[in-house]
Design an enzyme around this catalytic site. Structure first.
Site, PDB file in Angstrom:
ATOM      1  N   GLN A 201       0.950  -1.325   0.056  1.00 35.92           N
ATOM      2  CA  GLN A 201      -0.040  -0.071  -0.243  1.00 35.92           C
ATOM      3  C   GLN A 201       0.910   1.096   0.147  1.00 35.92           C
ATOM      4  O   GLN A 201       1.777   1.112   0.310  1.00 35.92           O
ATOM      5  CB  GLN A 201      -0.966   0.076   1.266  1.00 35.92           C
ATOM      6  CG  GLN A 201      -1.789  -1.134   1.336  1.00 35.92           C
ATOM      7  CD  GLN A 201      -2.292  -1.224   2.611  1.00 35.92           C
ATOM      8  OE1 GLN A 201      -2.396  -0.657   3.680  1.00 35.92           O
ATOM      9  NE2 GLN A 201      -3.091  -2.535   2.718  1.00 35.92           N
ATOM     10  N   HIS A 202       0.158   2.356  -0.369  1.00 36.01           N
ATOM     11  CA  HIS A 202       1.237   3.708  -0.499  1.00 36.01           C
ATOM     12  C   HIS A 202       1.531   3.914   1.210  1.00 36.01           C
ATOM     13  O   HIS A 202       0.965   3.797   1.909  1.00 36.01           O
ATOM     14  CB  HIS A 202       0.526   4.617  -0.997  1.00 36.01           C
ATOM     15  CG  HIS A 202      -0.063   4.382  -2.639  1.00 36.01           C
ATOM     16  ND1 HIS A 202       1.145   4.480  -3.368  1.00 36.01           N
ATOM     17  CD2 HIS A 202      -1.039   3.998  -3.186  1.00 36.01           C
ATOM     18  CE1 HIS A 202       0.496   4.118  -4.646  1.00 36.01           C
ATOM     19  NE2 HIS A 202      -0.879   3.954  -4.498  1.00 36.01           N
ATOM     20  N   ALA A 203       2.698   4.814   0.972  1.00 35.94           N
ATOM     21  CA  ALA A 203       3.427   5.190   2.159  1.00 35.94           C
ATOM     22  C   ALA A 203       2.405   6.243   2.786  1.00 35.94           C
ATOM     23  O   ALA A 203       1.927   6.845   2.130  1.00 35.94           O
ATOM     24  CB  ALA A 203       4.738   5.749   1.973  1.00 35.94           C
ATOM     25  N   ALA A 211       3.898   0.000  -3.658  1.00 37.80           N
ATOM     26  CA  ALA A 211       2.901   0.507  -4.300  1.00 37.80           C
ATOM     27  C   ALA A 211       3.292   1.981  -4.821  1.00 37.80           C
ATOM     28  O   ALA A 211       2.693   2.594  -5.787  1.00 37.80           O
ATOM     29  CB  ALA A 211       1.562   0.818  -3.441  1.00 37.80           C
ATOM     30  N   ASP A 212       4.370   2.392  -4.323  1.00 34.82           N
ATOM     31  CA  ASP A 212       4.747   3.873  -4.656  1.00 34.82           C
ATOM     32  C   ASP A 212       5.845   3.866  -5.851  1.00 34.82           C
ATOM     33  O   ASP A 212       6.205   4.743  -6.604  1.00 34.82           O
ATOM     34  CB  ASP A 212       5.673   4.557  -3.523  1.00 34.82           C
ATOM     35  CG  ASP A 212       4.679   4.766  -2.409  1.00 34.82           C
ATOM     36  OD1 ASP A 212       3.613   4.968  -2.863  1.00 34.82           O
ATOM     37  OD2 ASP A 212       5.181   4.865  -1.213  1.00 34.82           O
TER      38      ASP A 212
END
Length: 566
Positions: A201-203, A211-212
């Site tokens: 998942q994004h930070a 994800a980034d």
């Protein structure tokens, strides 16, 4: 999932309050967790296991910290914390494990082993088969045996068959399709939840997760493809007006797809302008493609000069395109000036934080600094209202990761991909030079990113931040992109050890896969209502299942030679 239970037992004669903060949250204020009355009372709380937590116990009647500790709790575990007097009659805290935690990464290990087994079956087995049962060996037996003399008709038939069976040399760079398909496949998996793991998942704000990585890779390969595609059109004597018509049409279609379809789903209810999001992923990709294509149309149509003894020969792929470099430097200067010099009401100049409870709660409404402020002025409520920092930093302001200011650095990221394309053109056939220049670019960008970020998550001059598309983030991702492209180019286009399966299939139908998974991804059979949400098993299975279906669809379309092109 990603939670543990902590029970606090108070053995003191005074009540206590328990506070916590996540170590991933930069300079965040302590938040209340539980309050416990005196004399053998207890209270339980559910805590996150994603990041290390710092927990602090304070006395209610007096302003005193009794104990403080940092701990990374494990998923599904039950813990007890005992607040009592030590042998020296001073308050202290000790903890014990009541219930053993689960192994959260076991589903990931099992999935990795299964994928490795599938890879062995579909990659290694055909390779071994080709080594031992090659066409050349069969033709040798067929055409050079005593039953086929040199002047017989059968010999000519075999020679003709042999000529027909010779595979033509690939003119399309398989590494580009595979790079694009790999980024898209990871993007689809991430959008399906990534198995519920935090690193898929994004930070929350600064820092990098899997994800980034994917969208900058996609932007990078857009830049590379623009150079190679326009070079092909140049060889076909396509006029500038026709190029402009084509790139404008493609840009408009991408933006409309993102705005009309991906920013709205029938599950959202009746369409309403009051909440419709204006920025978006395809909108940014479309605008980035438009600018890069304009640069290539007006400044990139240069013939490669005959090599002579010039001082700029080692950097001719840079010097010959100095107008493009001047334009990119101007864009980056604008980004730096706006980011660090633009005055923002009730916020310090150059603020790059998440706001909320971060930075000791000093700037709660300054989420994203200048980037967030510009988007809120331009779009109002028609922007993303659930940024990744909302949960951890408890922000209240909307922030769009595909906003206006970040698009500038998206263009810069695509320009790095254009340099990769120019290197492939200028040094065509000189594979060592291509790989060497890819590595040089990776080193330069990596060192620049390390300097800007000071090799830290939060303490750098410009932290690595995907939400802001900060300069250090773009340079870091440029470094990764050159390294990944160099590796794929070496393995697929030089050594031809791998054909790019299965990633090349979605890579050659990227628009269909992205739009399709965005529109249909939350419907059966791509996903379903899960019954075991407390575990990563079903989350991971659903993510891998949905991603695999889209790869399979792309493969079937590839077999039918059906490609969605704009």
């Amino acid at each position: 999932m990603d939670q543990a239970v902590v029970t606090f037992h108070n053995k003191l004669s005074e009540g206590v309050d328990v506070y916590y903060t996540s170590d991933y949250c930069y300079k965040c204020l302590y938040q209340p967790l539980v309050s416990i009355k005196n004399s053998n009372n207890n209270a339980s709380a559910v805590v996150s296991t994603k990041f290390t937590l710092t927990i602090q116990v304070e006395a209610q009647a007096r302003n005193a910290t009794l104990c403080r500790w940092s701990e990374t709790y494990e998923e599904g575990g039950h813990y007890s914390v005992w607040i009592h007097l030590s042998d020296s009659f001073s308050p202290t805290c000790s903890y014990s494990l009541d219930k053993s935690p689960r192994i959260p990464y076991l589903p990931l290990v099992v999935a990795a082993l299964l994928l490795a087994l599938i890879t062995l079956l579909f990659v290694v087995a055909p390779f071994i088969y080709r080594r031992h049962c090659t066409t050349k060996f069969i033709k040798t037996i067929c055409c050079q045996g005593p039953q086929y003399p040199e002047d017989s008709d059968e010999a000519y038939v075999c020679e003709a068959e042999d000529a027909r069976n010779v595979k033509p040399k690939h003119t399309r760079l398989r590494s580009l399709d595979t790079f694009r398909g790999f980024a898209l496949t990871v993007m689809v998996f991430v959008n399906y939840g990534g198995g519920g793991y935090w690193f898929f998942q994004h930070a929350p704000w600064n820092g990098l997760t899997v994800a980034d990585l994917v969208m900058p890779w996609f932007v990078f390969i857009i830049g590379t493809s623009v150079v190679l595609a326009f070079k092909s059109m140049q060889r076909k004597n396509v006029g500038r007006v026709q190029m402009l018509r084509k790139l404008t049409w493609r840009t408009v279609v991408l933006i409309l797809l993102g705005f009309c379809f991906l920013n709205y789903s029938p599950r959202d209810g009746p369409l309403s302008w009051s909440w419709l999001r204006i920025p978006g992923v395809l909108q940014r990709l479309g605008f980035t493609y438009f600018v890069l294509s304009l640069m290539q149309t007006f400044w990139g149509r240069k013939e490669i000069p005959v090599k002579g003894h010039h001082w700029w020969n080692p950097v001719q792929d840079v010097v010959l395109y100095w107008p493009e470099w001047l334009f990119i430097i101007l864009l980056e200067t604008i980004w730096l000036c706006i980011t660090f010099l633009m005055p923002i009401p009730n916020c310090p100049k150059g603020y790059l934080g998440a706001g909320g409870i971060g930075d000791n709660g000093a700037y709660p409404n300054c989420t994203g600094g200048a980037a967030g402020y510009i988007d809120r002025v331009m779009f109002g409520d028609n922007m993303y209202r659930y940024p990744t920092c909302r949960e951890m930093y408890q922000t209240t302001q909307p922030f769009d990761p595909e906003g206006i200011l970040g698009t500038i650095n998206s263009i810069v990221m695509g320009f790095m991909g254009m340099q990769a394309g120019k290197i492939m053109i200028f040094f065509k056939g000189a594979n060592k030079h291509i790989l060497a220049r890819f590595l040089v670019w990776a080193v330069i960008l990596g060192i620049s990113a390390a300097i800007l970020s000071k090799c830290t998550r939060d303490e750098g001059f410009i932290p690595v931040n995907k939400n802001l598309w900060s300069l250090s983030y773009v340079m870091c991702m440029g470094c990764f992109s050159f390294l990944l492209l160099a590796g794929m180019y070496f393995v697929m286009d030089i050594k031809e050890w791998w054909g790019g399966q299965p990633f090349k299939y979605p890579g050659m139908n990227s628009i269909l896969v992205y739009v399709g998974h965005s529109l249909l991804g939350f419907y059966f059979p791509f996903s379903w209502e899960m019954r075991f949400q407390e575990s990563h098993w079903e989350w991971l299975f659903q993510g891998l299942w949905g991603t695999s279906l889209w790869v399979l669809i792309a493969y079937l379309l590839y077999r039918k030679k059906l490609f969605l092109k704009i």
